[in-house]
Design an enzyme around this catalytic site. Structure first.
Site, PDB file in Angstrom:
ATOM      1  N   ASN A  82       0.836  -1.202   0.000  1.00  0.00           N
ATOM      2  CA  ASN A  82       0.000   0.000   0.000  1.00  0.00           C
ATOM      3  C   ASN A  82       0.880   1.264   0.000  1.00  0.00           C
ATOM      4  O   ASN A  82       2.047   1.209  -0.355  1.00  0.00           O
ATOM      5  CB  ASN A  82      -0.988  -0.033   1.166  1.00  0.00           C
ATOM      6  CG  ASN A  82      -2.338   0.553   0.788  1.00  0.00           C
ATOM      7  OD1 ASN A  82      -2.397   1.667   0.310  1.00  0.00           O
ATOM      8  ND2 ASN A  82      -3.401  -0.208   0.985  1.00  0.00           N
ATOM      9  N   ARG A  83       0.316   2.381   0.432  1.00  0.00           N
ATOM     10  CA  ARG A  83       0.996   3.663   0.216  1.00  0.00           C
ATOM     11  C   ARG A  83       1.728   4.186   1.447  1.00  0.00           C
ATOM     12  O   ARG A  83       1.272   3.973   2.574  1.00  0.00           O
ATOM     13  CB  ARG A  83      -0.026   4.707  -0.250  1.00  0.00           C
ATOM     14  CG  ARG A  83      -0.543   4.398  -1.644  1.00  0.00           C
ATOM     15  CD  ARG A  83      -1.668   5.307  -2.068  1.00  0.00           C
ATOM     16  NE  ARG A  83      -1.962   5.112  -3.479  1.00  0.00           N
ATOM     17  CZ  ARG A  83      -2.698   4.108  -3.969  1.00  0.00           C
ATOM     18  NH1 ARG A  83      -3.240   3.220  -3.163  1.00  0.00           N
ATOM     19  NH2 ARG A  83      -2.893   3.980  -5.263  1.00  0.00           N
ATOM     20  N   HIS A 108       3.313   0.017  -2.757  1.00  0.00           N
ATOM     21  CA  HIS A 108       3.719  -1.393  -2.836  1.00  0.00           C
ATOM     22  C   HIS A 108       5.229  -1.607  -2.857  1.00  0.00           C
ATOM     23  O   HIS A 108       5.764  -2.364  -3.675  1.00  0.00           O
ATOM     24  CB  HIS A 108       3.062  -2.044  -4.058  1.00  0.00           C
ATOM     25  CG  HIS A 108       1.563  -2.159  -3.943  1.00  0.00           C
ATOM     26  ND1 HIS A 108       0.909  -2.227  -2.743  1.00  0.00           N
ATOM     27  CD2 HIS A 108       0.582  -2.210  -4.893  1.00  0.00           C
ATOM     28  CE1 HIS A 108      -0.393  -2.324  -2.938  1.00  0.00           C
ATOM     29  NE2 HIS A 108      -0.627  -2.307  -4.228  1.00  0.00           N
ATOM     30  N   HIS A 178      -0.910  -9.947  -3.490  1.00  0.00           N
ATOM     31  CA  HIS A 178      -1.779  -9.142  -4.341  1.00  0.00           C
ATOM     32  C   HIS A 178      -2.510 -10.007  -5.374  1.00  0.00           C
ATOM     33  O   HIS A 178      -2.634  -9.626  -6.542  1.00  0.00           O
ATOM     34  CB  HIS A 178      -0.950  -8.055  -5.028  1.00  0.00           C
ATOM     35  CG  HIS A 178      -1.693  -6.803  -5.335  1.00  0.00           C
ATOM     36  ND1 HIS A 178      -2.732  -6.765  -6.244  1.00  0.00           N
ATOM     37  CD2 HIS A 178      -1.570  -5.542  -4.858  1.00  0.00           C
ATOM     38  CE1 HIS A 178      -3.190  -5.525  -6.310  1.00  0.00           C
ATOM     39  NE2 HIS A 178      -2.501  -4.759  -5.480  1.00  0.00           N
ATOM     40  N   ASP A 248     -11.623   0.389  -3.269  1.00  0.00           N
ATOM     41  CA  ASP A 248     -10.174   0.441  -3.054  1.00  0.00           C
ATOM     42  C   ASP A 248      -9.992   1.011  -1.656  1.00  0.00           C
ATOM     43  O   ASP A 248      -9.461   2.099  -1.469  1.00  0.00           O
ATOM     44  CB  ASP A 248      -9.477   1.298  -4.121  1.00  0.00           C
ATOM     45  CG  ASP A 248      -7.961   1.098  -4.104  1.00  0.00           C
ATOM     46  OD1 ASP A 248      -7.486   0.222  -3.350  1.00  0.00           O
ATOM     47  OD2 ASP A 248      -7.255   1.806  -4.838  1.00  0.00           O
ATOM     48  N   GLN A 282      -7.063  -4.470   2.565  1.00  0.00           N
ATOM     49  CA  GLN A 282      -7.361  -3.581   1.450  1.00  0.00           C
ATOM     50  C   GLN A 282      -8.251  -4.360   0.492  1.00  0.00           C
ATOM     51  O   GLN A 282      -7.871  -5.423  -0.002  1.00  0.00           O
ATOM     52  CB  GLN A 282      -6.071  -3.144   0.747  1.00  0.00           C
ATOM     53  CG  GLN A 282      -6.282  -2.148  -0.384  1.00  0.00           C
ATOM     54  CD  GLN A 282      -6.485  -0.718   0.106  1.00  0.00           C
ATOM     55  OE1 GLN A 282      -6.196  -0.399   1.265  1.00  0.00           O
ATOM     56  NE2 GLN A 282      -6.997   0.150  -0.744  1.00  0.00           N
ATOM     57  N   GLU A 309      -6.365  -7.904   0.216  1.00  0.00           N
ATOM     58  CA  GLU A 309      -4.966  -7.798   0.644  1.00  0.00           C
ATOM     59  C   GLU A 309      -4.900  -7.619   2.151  1.00  0.00           C
ATOM     60  O   GLU A 309      -5.181  -6.536   2.661  1.00  0.00           O
ATOM     61  CB  GLU A 309      -4.307  -6.604  -0.061  1.00  0.00           C
ATOM     62  CG  GLU A 309      -4.414  -6.655  -1.567  1.00  0.00           C
ATOM     63  CD  GLU A 309      -4.296  -5.281  -2.213  1.00  0.00           C
ATOM     64  OE1 GLU A 309      -3.353  -4.534  -1.902  1.00  0.00           O
ATOM     65  OE2 GLU A 309      -5.165  -4.929  -3.032  1.00  0.00           O
TER      66      GLU A 309
HETATM   67  C1  BGC Z   1      -4.136  -0.464  -4.337  1.00  0.00           C
HETATM   68  C2  BGC Z   1      -4.635   0.358  -5.485  1.00  0.00           C
HETATM   69  C3  BGC Z   1      -3.642   0.281  -6.622  1.00  0.00           C
HETATM   70  C4  BGC Z   1      -3.445  -1.159  -6.989  1.00  0.00           C
HETATM   71  C5  BGC Z   1      -2.394  -1.301  -8.037  1.00  0.00           C
HETATM   72  C6  BGC Z   1      -3.988  -1.882  -4.798  1.00  0.00           C
HETATM   73  O1  BGC Z   1      -3.485  -2.669  -3.764  1.00  0.00           O
HETATM   74  O2  BGC Z   1      -5.014  -0.407  -3.233  1.00  0.00           O
HETATM   75  O3  BGC Z   1      -4.818   1.704  -5.089  1.00  0.00           O
HETATM   76  O4  BGC Z   1      -4.076   1.009  -7.718  1.00  0.00           O
HETATM   77  O5  BGC Z   1      -3.073  -1.922  -5.869  1.00  0.00           O
HETATM   78  O6  BGC Z   1      -2.477  -2.521  -8.610  1.00  0.00           O
END
Ligand code: BGC
Length: 346
Positions: A82-83, A108, A178, A248, A282, A309
């Site tokens: 995540n971010r 990620h 993922h 999301d 997530q 996730e």
């Molecule tokens: C995120 C999304 C992102 C995606 C990319 C996800 O785990 O929550 O925001 O765009 O991954 O594949």
């Protein structure tokens, strides 16, 4: 004499190196293909209500596609999923600048996160262990980190993923997988009709750049309430989800009951329950999955899968009120998530 079945083969090459594909299976008809690139889950075949196996995860045909495409299909994400806002944090008074890959933020694990590194596999009949040494400073994270991910089919009907890590300095770790699940089959198109429920009384609202504001907001009376099973189309059609083109969202798991999330396809009769020790999940309904080629001639697009996730909260290292993602030097990071497959009538 019958030839023994090989459980590994050369899959292809990409700038990260040569990629091996590993195969594991259980006694109940579940079969998985795993890649040394990103320790990714490439294929997961489970029996449907007719007893025929369906491949329920999205994946690519070649190593190059795994390397080049966005989306992180089936990959292990680390060190931090995540971010992380501003691609930076302060730990023990020291500012750590990370590799930014989405604007000025990190998503990620950075430009070459764990999803884009070659792991070393050890293969057993129904289990595969992947190991990775991530050096001090990898993508900006402090500490030499030794990471290990185990995929196990030891319990019939269940895929268990265990994550372990150690570091020689305090650092940040939040690994996940993922996988893009489509319980009607990886080639079957949008997941609108599949039923989802997530046992979460709260979620973490997002601000600029999809970075959490820090609020932990109850879902009561809100469109984000997905505690009761409903078709995913409910979220795809609701303008409340327009900013993220569907789900999301990071959900704060209740952990009042064993199962944290359940997905079901009436078309295949396959249900999947997610059991985890992680504080959050997530829930991402592939709202930025642009049209692309997939396995066996499949063409993927928006909402063709759902990612569940299991994780700590996004950007936790920058929010004191979120459960910590700091791994102390010499301590063990260990978490497990089980994906339990059954066939059911609903
Ligand atoms: C995120 C999304 C992102 C995606 C990319 C996800 O785990 O929550 O925001 O765009 O991954 O594949």
């Amino acid at each position: 004499m019958p030839k023994p079945k090989m459980n590994f083969r050369y899959f292809g090459s990409c700038p990260a190196g040569d990629v091996m594909q590993i195969t594991i299976r259980d006694g109940s008809g579940i079969y998985a293909e795993l890649l040394s690139l990103g320790a990714a889950l490439r294929t997961l075949k489970v029996p449907d209500r007719e007893g025929k196996t369906r491949d329920v995860v999205l994946g690519y045909e070649t190593a190059e596609e795994y390397w080049e495409n966005d989306g992180y299909l089936g990959a292990v994400i680390g060190r931090n999923c995540n971010r992380i806002g501003g691609a930076a944090f302060t730990l023990n008074g020291i500012r750590c600048e990370l590799s930014a890959n989405v604007g000025t933020d990190q998503l990620h694990g950075g430009v070459i996160g764990f999803s884009h590194q070659i792991w070393t596999p050890v293969v057993y009949e129904n289990k595969a262990v992947f190991r990775l040494m991530s050096p001090d400073g990898d993508q900006g994270f402090p500490g030499n980190l030794s990471a290990e991910v185990t995929y196990s089919l030891e319990t019939p009907g269940e895929l268990k993923i265990s994550y372990r890590a150690y570091s020689d300095q305090d650092t940040v770790v939040n690994m996940t997988n993922h996988a893009y699940f489509n319980l009607a089959g990886q080639e079957s198109g949008p997941v609108d009709a599949q039923l989802l429920s997530v046992s979460a009384d709260a979620y973490t609202p997002l601000g600029q750049g999809l970075i959490p504001t820090g609020e932990i907001r109850p879902v009561d009376g809100r469109p984000e309430d997905i505690r009761k099973s409903s078709p995913l189309s409910r979220c795809f059609d609701d303008p409340a989800f327009a900013a993220t083109n569907g789900l999301d969202h990071n959900y704060v798991l209740n952990h009042k009951e064993e199962v944290s999330a359940r997905l079901y396809s009436a078309e295949s009769g396959i249900s999947m329950e997610v059991i985890t020790d992680r504080p959050a999940m997530q829930v991402y309904s592939a709202g930025v999955l642009t049209e692309r080629k997939g396995k066996n001639g499949a063409v993927y697009g928006l909402h063709h899968a759902l990612c569940l996730e299991t994780q700590a909260f996004p950007d936790a290292v920058n929010h004191d009120n979120f459960p910590t993602t700091v791994l102390k030097a010499g301590e063990e990071f260990f978490t497990e998530t089980v994906y339990r497959f059954r066939t059911a009538e609903e």
